[in-house]
Design a protein around this motif. Structure first.
Motif, PDB file in Angstrom:
ATOM      1  N   LYS A   1       0.878  -1.178   0.000  1.00 18.47           N
ATOM      2  CA  LYS A   1       0.000   0.000   0.000  1.00 18.47           C
ATOM      3  C   LYS A   1       0.910   1.220   0.000  1.00 18.47           C
ATOM      4  O   LYS A   1       2.140   1.091   0.099  1.00 18.47           O
ATOM      5  CB  LYS A   1      -0.904   0.000   1.230  1.00 18.47           C
ATOM      6  CG  LYS A   1      -0.169  -0.079   2.550  1.00 18.47           C
ATOM      7  CD  LYS A   1      -1.126  -0.219   3.708  1.00 18.47           C
ATOM      8  CE  LYS A   1      -0.387  -0.312   5.047  1.00 18.47           C
ATOM      9  NZ  LYS A   1       0.438  -1.532   5.144  1.00 18.47           N
ATOM     10  N   ASN A   2       0.332   2.388  -0.129  1.00 25.46           N
ATOM     11  CA  ASN A   2       1.138   3.606  -0.108  1.00 25.46           C
ATOM     12  C   ASN A   2       2.036   3.625   1.133  1.00 25.46           C
ATOM     13  O   ASN A   2       1.572   3.423   2.251  1.00 25.46           O
ATOM     14  CB  ASN A   2       0.243   4.845  -0.089  1.00 25.46           C
ATOM     15  CG  ASN A   2      -0.540   5.019  -1.370  1.00 25.46           C
ATOM     16  OD1 ASN A   2      -0.451   4.202  -2.287  1.00 25.46           O
ATOM     17  ND2 ASN A   2      -1.309   6.085  -1.452  1.00 25.46           N
ATOM     18  N   GLY A   3       3.325   3.853   0.918  1.00 17.82           N
ATOM     19  CA  GLY A   3       4.255   3.955   2.034  1.00 17.82           C
ATOM     20  C   GLY A   3       4.824   2.649   2.534  1.00 17.82           C
ATOM     21  O   GLY A   3       5.545   2.627   3.533  1.00 17.82           O
ATOM     22  N   SER A   4       4.532   1.542   1.849  1.00 16.78           N
ATOM     23  CA  SER A   4       5.035   0.238   2.289  1.00 16.78           C
ATOM     24  C   SER A   4       6.549   0.116   2.129  1.00 16.78           C
ATOM     25  O   SER A   4       7.153   0.727   1.240  1.00 16.78           O
ATOM     26  CB  SER A   4       4.365  -0.897   1.500  1.00 16.78           C
ATOM     27  OG  SER A   4       3.072  -1.167   1.988  1.00 16.78           O
ATOM     28  N   ILE A   5       7.139  -0.689   3.001  1.00 16.54           N
ATOM     29  CA  ILE A   5       8.540  -1.091   2.884  1.00 16.54           C
ATOM     30  C   ILE A   5       8.552  -2.614   2.740  1.00 16.54           C
ATOM     31  O   ILE A   5       8.050  -3.327   3.610  1.00 16.54           O
ATOM     32  CB  ILE A   5       9.359  -0.659   4.108  1.00 16.54           C
ATOM     33  CG1 ILE A   5       9.378   0.872   4.225  1.00 16.54           C
ATOM     34  CG2 ILE A   5      10.786  -1.211   4.022  1.00 16.54           C
ATOM     35  CD1 ILE A   5      10.038   1.388   5.491  1.00 16.54           C
ATOM     36  N   VAL A   6       9.108  -3.095   1.633  1.00 18.92           N
ATOM     37  CA  VAL A   6       9.077  -4.525   1.307  1.00 18.92           C
ATOM     38  C   VAL A   6      10.434  -5.158   1.612  1.00 18.92           C
ATOM     39  O   VAL A   6      11.482  -4.590   1.309  1.00 18.92           O
ATOM     40  CB  VAL A   6       8.721  -4.749  -0.173  1.00 18.92           C
ATOM     41  CG1 VAL A   6       8.580  -6.241  -0.464  1.00 18.92           C
ATOM     42  CG2 VAL A   6       7.436  -4.007  -0.537  1.00 18.92           C
ATOM     43  N   LEU A   7      10.401  -6.332   2.208  1.00 21.10           N
ATOM     44  CA  LEU A   7      11.618  -7.061   2.547  1.00 21.10           C
ATOM     45  C   LEU A   7      11.888  -8.193   1.557  1.00 21.10           C
ATOM     46  O   LEU A   7      11.055  -9.073   1.358  1.00 21.10           O
ATOM     47  CB  LEU A   7      11.495  -7.656   3.954  1.00 21.10           C
ATOM     48  CG  LEU A   7      12.575  -8.663   4.371  1.00 21.10           C
ATOM     49  CD1 LEU A   7      13.942  -7.990   4.450  1.00 21.10           C
ATOM     50  CD2 LEU A   7      12.222  -9.326   5.691  1.00 21.10           C
TER      51      LEU A   7
END
Length: 260
Positions: A199-205
């Motif tokens: 979503k807006n602003g997500s940080i994915v690992l």
């Protein structure tokens, strides 16, 4: 007998109240937050994601256990004109100094992922400082830039770690979308998991040495870009000042109605 009857009534009332509170915790986040504040009012939380109206997300790669796919990742990111963030462990930096320079040369963030990849919530302040400084100095010596983003190994943290990292000049970064690429479930499960949850602003690992990363990374990028997302480094998506972090780990702009 009268005392026994009253006792039973009290138990029934207590059960009803407990049930109402439990349902409230599950259904209403605001109420849940108030309870959490009461239980642990001073608990610190890293940045898991960012509160933004822009369709921006950040993807990141933890590097600790190998280098087999790193060059391919960089080439894919170049192909789609994307800058990302790589969190490096100190012993990885020692083994692959040329790749550290290459990541920096390609314009990506380089973050600190500790020196020896320990559970840092179990360390003393002095040990934490040593873990951070050793890797920070190594990265600085190779790139000429001191890192200021830090990701705890295993996502393990406590107040002491966050406070100490801040004193050392670091923003502590987690993630709100875990690709689970390390489980080696194949390509489609990772693509589905990431694209369905961002979503807006997500940080994915992600992990730089995940088995199928060269296959699923282009598919994820293409799908997210088609949906209108701009993929940026963590350094670009987070706020550097005038912010607070809510109980979920969402970084929000600080205004007159909020207190840090």
């Amino acid at each position: 007998m009268r005392l026994i009857v009253i006792s039973k009534k009290s138990v029934i009332i207590a059960i009803i109240i407990f049930t109402i509170i439990l349902l409230s915790l599950l259904l209403f986040k605001d109420i849940s937050y108030k309870v959490l504040e009461t239980i642990a009012p001073n608990k610190l939380v890293p940045i898991y994601c960012v509160d933004t109206e822009e369709k921006k997300i950040a993807i990141s790669f933890d590097a600790a256990w190998g280098d087999r796919y790193t060059q391919g990742i960089l080439d894919i990111l170049d192909k789609y004109n994307i800058k990302s963030t790589f969190f490096l462990v100190g012993f990885w930096v020692d083994r692959y100094p040329d790749m550290v320079r290459e990541i920096n040369k390609r314009g990506h963030d380089i973050g600190n992922h500790s020196s020896t990849h320990p559970h840092m919530s179990k360390l003393s302040k002095e040990q934490i400082v040593k873990e951070l400084n050793q890797t920070g100095d190594k990265i600085n010596n190779l790139t000429g830039e001191k890192p200021y983003l830090f990701r705890p190994p295993f996502g393990d943290y406590n107040n002491n770690l966050i406070k100490t990292a801040k004193e050392c000049g670091y923003y502590t970064i987690q993630w709100d979308v875990d690709s689970l690429d390390w489980k080696e479930l194949g390509v489609e499960p990772v693509v589905d998991r990431v694209t369905r949850n961002v979503k807006n602003g997500s940080i994915v690992l992600f992990h730089n040495n995940a088995k199928y990363i060269l296959d699923f990374l282009p598919l994820i990028i293409e799908k997210l870009q088609k949906e209108g997302y701009q993929i940026v480094p963590i350094s670009e998506i987070i706020m550097k000042d005038n912010y607070y972090i809510d109980h979920t780990g969402k970084q929000k702009k600080l205004d007159n109605n909020n207190k840090e």
